[in-house]
Design a protein around this motif. Structure first.
Motif, PDB file in Angstrom:
ATOM      1  N   GLY A  51      59.240  11.887  26.247  1.00  0.00           N
ATOM      2  CA  GLY A  51      59.636  11.806  24.851  1.00  0.00           C
ATOM      3  C   GLY A  51      60.881  12.627  24.569  1.00  0.00           C
ATOM      4  N   CYS A  52      61.061  12.942  23.289  1.00  0.00           N
ATOM      5  CA  CYS A  52      62.258  13.654  22.864  1.00  0.00           C
ATOM      6  C   CYS A  52      61.932  14.490  21.627  1.00  0.00           C
ATOM      7  CB  CYS A  52      63.358  12.645  22.552  1.00  0.00           C
ATOM      8  SG  CYS A  52      64.944  13.429  22.164  1.00  0.00           S
ATOM      9  N   VAL A  53      62.716  15.511  21.400  1.00  0.00           N
ATOM     10  CA  VAL A  53      62.494  16.371  20.237  1.00  0.00           C
ATOM     11  C   VAL A  53      63.208  15.847  18.990  1.00  0.00           C
ATOM     12  CG1 VAL A  53      62.060  18.424  21.610  1.00  0.00           C
ATOM     13  CG2 VAL A  53      64.386  17.899  20.912  1.00  0.00           C
ATOM     14  N   TRP A  54      64.111  14.909  19.174  1.00  0.00           N
ATOM     15  CA  TRP A  54      64.828  14.314  18.050  1.00  0.00           C
ATOM     16  C   TRP A  54      64.362  12.885  17.805  1.00  0.00           C
ATOM     17  CZ3 TRP A  54      67.783  17.031  21.797  1.00  0.00           C
ATOM     18  CH2 TRP A  54      68.182  18.296  21.378  1.00  0.00           C
ATOM     19  N   ASP A  55      64.769  12.313  16.714  1.00  0.00           N
ATOM     20  CA  ASP A  55      64.372  10.948  16.359  1.00  0.00           C
ATOM     21  C   ASP A  55      65.616  10.114  16.039  1.00  0.00           C
ATOM     22  OD1 ASP A  55      62.744   8.795  15.793  1.00  0.00           O
ATOM     23  OD2 ASP A  55      62.396   9.403  13.730  1.00  0.00           O
ATOM     24  N   CYS A  56      66.474   9.977  17.004  1.00  0.00           N
ATOM     25  CA  CYS A  56      67.726   9.239  16.812  1.00  0.00           C
ATOM     26  C   CYS A  56      67.451   7.739  16.768  1.00  0.00           C
ATOM     27  CB  CYS A  56      68.697   9.541  17.946  1.00  0.00           C
ATOM     28  SG  CYS A  56      69.047  11.300  18.141  1.00  0.00           S
ATOM     29  N   SER A  57      68.047   7.053  15.809  1.00  0.00           N
ATOM     30  CA  SER A  57      67.811   5.619  15.663  1.00  0.00           C
ATOM     31  C   SER A  57      68.488   4.803  16.768  1.00  0.00           C
ATOM     32  CB  SER A  57      68.300   5.144  14.298  1.00  0.00           C
ATOM     33  OG  SER A  57      69.697   5.361  14.175  1.00  0.00           O
ATOM     34  N   ARG A  62      57.038   7.599  20.261  1.00  0.00           N
ATOM     35  CA  ARG A  62      56.360   8.881  20.415  1.00  0.00           C
ATOM     36  C   ARG A  62      56.667   9.739  19.202  1.00  0.00           C
ATOM     37  NH1 ARG A  62      54.076  10.027  24.420  1.00  0.00           N
ATOM     38  NH2 ARG A  62      54.386  11.395  26.068  1.00  0.00           N
ATOM     39  N   GLU A  63      55.692  10.494  18.791  1.00  0.00           N
ATOM     40  CA  GLU A  63      55.858  11.381  17.636  1.00  0.00           C
ATOM     41  C   GLU A  63      56.599  12.661  18.006  1.00  0.00           C
ATOM     42  OE1 GLU A  63      53.951  11.198  14.439  1.00  0.00           O
ATOM     43  OE2 GLU A  63      53.554   9.092  14.797  1.00  0.00           O
ATOM     44  N   ARG A  64      56.445  13.083  19.275  1.00  0.00           N
ATOM     45  CA  ARG A  64      57.058  14.336  19.714  1.00  0.00           C
ATOM     46  C   ARG A  64      57.212  14.324  21.235  1.00  0.00           C
ATOM     47  NH1 ARG A  64      53.076  17.335  22.035  1.00  0.00           N
ATOM     48  NH2 ARG A  64      50.969  16.692  21.579  1.00  0.00           N
TER      49      ARG A  64
END
Length: 70
Positions: free
Chosen positions: A12-18, A26-28
């Motif tokens: 996953g990733c810590v950011w939520d880039c579109s 993933r939420e986190r």
């Protein structure tokens, strides 16, 4: 034997880039424990005789303390 093995220490990733695929669905970010990573690295080096390990984490350095520990 493989000369190079890719290792992933989180999902996953810590950011939520579109625009990015990495964090979608993933939420986190989910980090593997240091114990698990150490055991996996030890196995690859000592048992499988891997010569080179490359980390496959897209944001490997997001946590500087964890990066230094690895």
């Amino acid at each position: 034997r493989y000369p190079t093995v890719f290792v992933e220490t989180y999902r996953g990733c810590v950011w939520d880039c579109s625009f990015c695929y990495e964090g979608r669905g993933r939420e986190r970010a989910g980090w593997y424990s240091m114990t698990r990573v150490e055991e996996e690295l030890r196995y690859l080096l000592e048992v499988r005789k891997v010569r080179q390990i490359e980390f496959y984490d897209t944001i490997f350095n997001v946590n500087p303390q964890r990066t230094r520990a690895l």
